[in-house]
Design a protein around this motif. Structure first.
Motif, mmCIF file in Angstrom:
data_model
loop_
_atom_site.group_PDB
_atom_site.id
_atom_site.type_symbol
_atom_site.label_atom_id
_atom_site.label_comp_id
_atom_site.label_asym_id
_atom_site.label_seq_id
_atom_site.Cartn_x
_atom_site.Cartn_y
_atom_site.Cartn_z
ATOM 1 N N SER A 413 0.870 -1.172 0.000
ATOM 2 C CA SER A 413 0.000 0.000 0.000
ATOM 3 C C SER A 413 0.905 1.219 0.000
ATOM 4 N N ILE A 414 0.879 1.972 -1.086
ATOM 5 C CA ILE A 414 1.887 2.992 -1.357
ATOM 6 C C ILE A 414 1.284 4.381 -1.189
ATOM 7 N N ALA A 415 1.932 5.192 -0.361
ATOM 8 C CA ALA A 415 1.503 6.569 -0.114
ATOM 9 C C ALA A 415 2.488 7.527 -0.764
ATOM 10 N N LEU A 416 1.949 8.496 -1.509
ATOM 11 C CA LEU A 416 2.772 9.455 -2.239
ATOM 12 C C LEU A 416 2.586 10.844 -1.643
ATOM 13 N N ASN A 417 3.652 11.432 -1.169
ATOM 14 C CA ASN A 417 3.611 12.817 -0.719
ATOM 15 C C ASN A 417 3.949 13.712 -1.902
ATOM 16 N N GLY A 418 2.935 14.424 -2.416
ATOM 17 C CA GLY A 418 3.147 15.305 -3.553
ATOM 18 C C GLY A 418 2.315 14.951 -4.762
ATOM 19 N N VAL A 419 1.662 13.793 -4.742
ATOM 20 C CA VAL A 419 0.751 13.393 -5.821
ATOM 21 C C VAL A 419 -0.571 12.996 -5.187
ATOM 22 N N ASP A 420 -1.641 13.709 -5.529
ATOM 23 C CA ASP A 420 -2.963 13.402 -4.972
ATOM 24 C C ASP A 420 -3.717 12.376 -5.800
ATOM 25 N N ALA A 421 -3.642 12.529 -7.117
ATOM 26 C CA ALA A 421 -4.442 11.679 -7.998
ATOM 27 C C ALA A 421 -3.690 11.458 -9.299
ATOM 28 N N GLY A 422 -4.107 10.414 -10.007
ATOM 29 C CA GLY A 422 -3.491 10.068 -11.279
ATOM 30 C C GLY A 422 -3.498 8.571 -11.454
ATOM 31 N N THR A 423 -2.527 8.061 -12.186
ATOM 32 C CA THR A 423 -2.417 6.625 -12.394
ATOM 33 C C THR A 423 -0.976 6.179 -12.182
#
Length: 476
Positions: A413-423
């Motif tokens: 389960s990957i959390a991205l700081n700086g990207v809210d949405a996309g693919t």
């Protein structure tokens, strides 16, 4: 593997074996059979885990606000040009050229010499024992450049000829070579102690720089990480050397366990970081100008059953990641016979120049012409998953995730700081992949509220190419 022994004296092989035995004295290592790759999986999980309702607890984080370092353009995917494989070599083998160009090899070492040592009017040819000497030194350099790579030239048999080689390429023909190695290869197993090597290096360095002040010259190209040897070299030659080069192979005569081998992949990072500290302590005024390359690295220097297996892809990706994390440059040994099959007989139904498991280990960073290359900036990434490594980049945003477990899936389960949405576009190599098979495009996963989930098979390397549709202010 015979190709790894070509050009090496038996003394060199025996010295490596003795060094390995000394390293491993008193330790017991279990030989795991290749059948491990086929044993039943402990449990099965769906390929993609889409969040529905409550999201899974985050166990991988990527922070685009925290740049670890800007990567050297040569860092990812360099390889030694062995000049082996006659009659089909880099100069005349168009399939080999195409494969290396697709891989995106940025940096290649080539051993060149005068056909009559000491005579700069004699023909320049490849220098490794058993190499294809039909071609001129300019042929080799031109074809390295033609695939988009930067050459680094050595003449380890006759280093005193290096100034004339610089003159030939950089003055007489304007076929400029910017990077050079300034002494014999692997001096610590060829009879030169650190003080002797360093003194000779200084003389050669000064003579080469008189011909062209703009070139970069590296050393000491030792056979394994020897902190004492490197410290002496820094003490004597630190005022001159432009980049440091050491070699490292994970195993030789002894087949190690998976855990030991992954530990040796991590050792590249430890050794590079230690060497940067030594540079800073010894020549602080020049520290920012001296880079480090692992000038030969590979899983084996002799060859074992793990070569050309899914394990090698996972191991190679891990080794490359650790080199990048420490700020090093990786130069795999070698192209023909390692990145590409030398004859095709190495694996069932193989063909000459088929890509190998190690080719794809690097390809999960370079993209192999299938997806964007690992970005120019390494960003902070962490994971709480056991036996999992994560390396993430910006510009562009790629995430390479390695599951080192031989039998267990991991639910990421990957959390991205700086990207809210996309693919996240998914590319993978795993145990179902043959040695030559390209990474598989498994489609894409939606990024929702800065997170997405995916399953990681055993001994797999997965590259997520992040395509943001919405970004947010990054949190420190």
């Amino acid at each position: 593997m015979n190709y790894l022994l070509q050009g090496c004296h038996m003394k060199e092989t025996q010295t490596r074996i003795t060094h390995e035995a000394n390293q491993n004295a008193g330790a017991g290592y279990m030989l795991r059979r290749i059948g491990t790759f086929l044993r039943p999986l402990a449990f099965a999980v769906p390929m993609a885990l889409f969040a529905a309702g409550s999201p899974a607890a985050e166990n991988i984080s990527v922070n685009y606000a925290s740049v670890v370092r800007t990567l050297d353009p040569l860092a990812v995917g360099g390889a030694d040009e062995s000049a082996y494989g006659a009659p089909y070599v880099l100069v005349n083998d168009t399939l080999q050229q195409n494969r290396l160009q697709l891989l995106g090899v940025p940096y290649m070492r080539i051993n060149l010499k005068y056909s009559t040592p000491g005579n700069p009017n004699s023909r320049i040819v490849c220098g490794a024992a058993g190499c294809d000497s039909r071609w001129s030194g300019d042929d080799w350099v031109n074809h390295i450049k033609a695939i988009g790579a930067e050459p680094v030239v050595e003449d380890p048999t006759n280093p005193s000829d290096l100034p004339n080689l610089v003159k030939h390429f950089n003055v007489d023909t304007n076929n400029v070579v910017h990077r050079w190695l300034g002494g014999i290869n692997e001096p610590n197993i060829h009879g030169q102690n650190a003080a002797t090597y360093s003194a000779a290096f200084n003389v050669t360095y000064d003579a080469m720089k008189k011909v062209d002040q703009t070139i970069l010259i590296g050393g000491p190209t030792i056979a394994w990480y020897d902190s004492g040897y490197l410290q002496t070299f820094l003490n004597v030659s630190g005022s001159r050397v432009d980049f440091l080069d050491f070699h490292g192979y994970a195993q030789g005569s002894t087949q190690h366990s998976y855990g030991v081998l992954f530990g040796k992949a991590q050792a590249y990072e430890t050794d590079i970081l230690d060497l940067y500290k030594r540079i800073q302590a010894t020549v602080p005024s020049r520290a920012s100008a001296i880079s480090i390359e692992v000038g030969e690295w590979d899983l084996d220097y002799i060859g074992h059953l793990l070569q050309y297996t899914p394990f090698e892809t996972a191991w190679g990706a891990s080794a490359m990641g650790h080199i990048l994390k420490a700020g090093g440059i990786g130069m795999l040994y070698a192209d023909k016979g390692n990145l590409l099959l030398k004859t095709g007989a190495e694996v069932p139904n193989g063909k000459m120049d088929d890509p190998t498991s190690m080719y794809h280990a690097l390809g999960m960073y370079t993209g192999e012409g299938l997806f964007p290359r690992f970005g120019t900036k390494l960003v902070q990434s962490t994971t709480s998953l056991p036996n999992v490594e994560v390396y993430a980049s910006d510009n562009p945003k790629n995430i390479v995730v390695i599951n080192k477990d031989p039998s267990l899936y991991q639910a990421a389960s990957i959390a991205l700081n700086g990207v809210d949405a996309g693919t996240a576009v998914v590319w993978r190599r795993d145990q179902s992949s043959s040695s030559s098979a390209n990474p598989v495009n498994l489609g894409s996963v939606n990024i929702v509220n800065g997170t997405f989930s995916y399953s990681l098979p055993p001994f797999s390397v997965t590259t997520f190419v992040i395509e943001p549709s919405s970004t947010s202010a990054t949190k420190p």
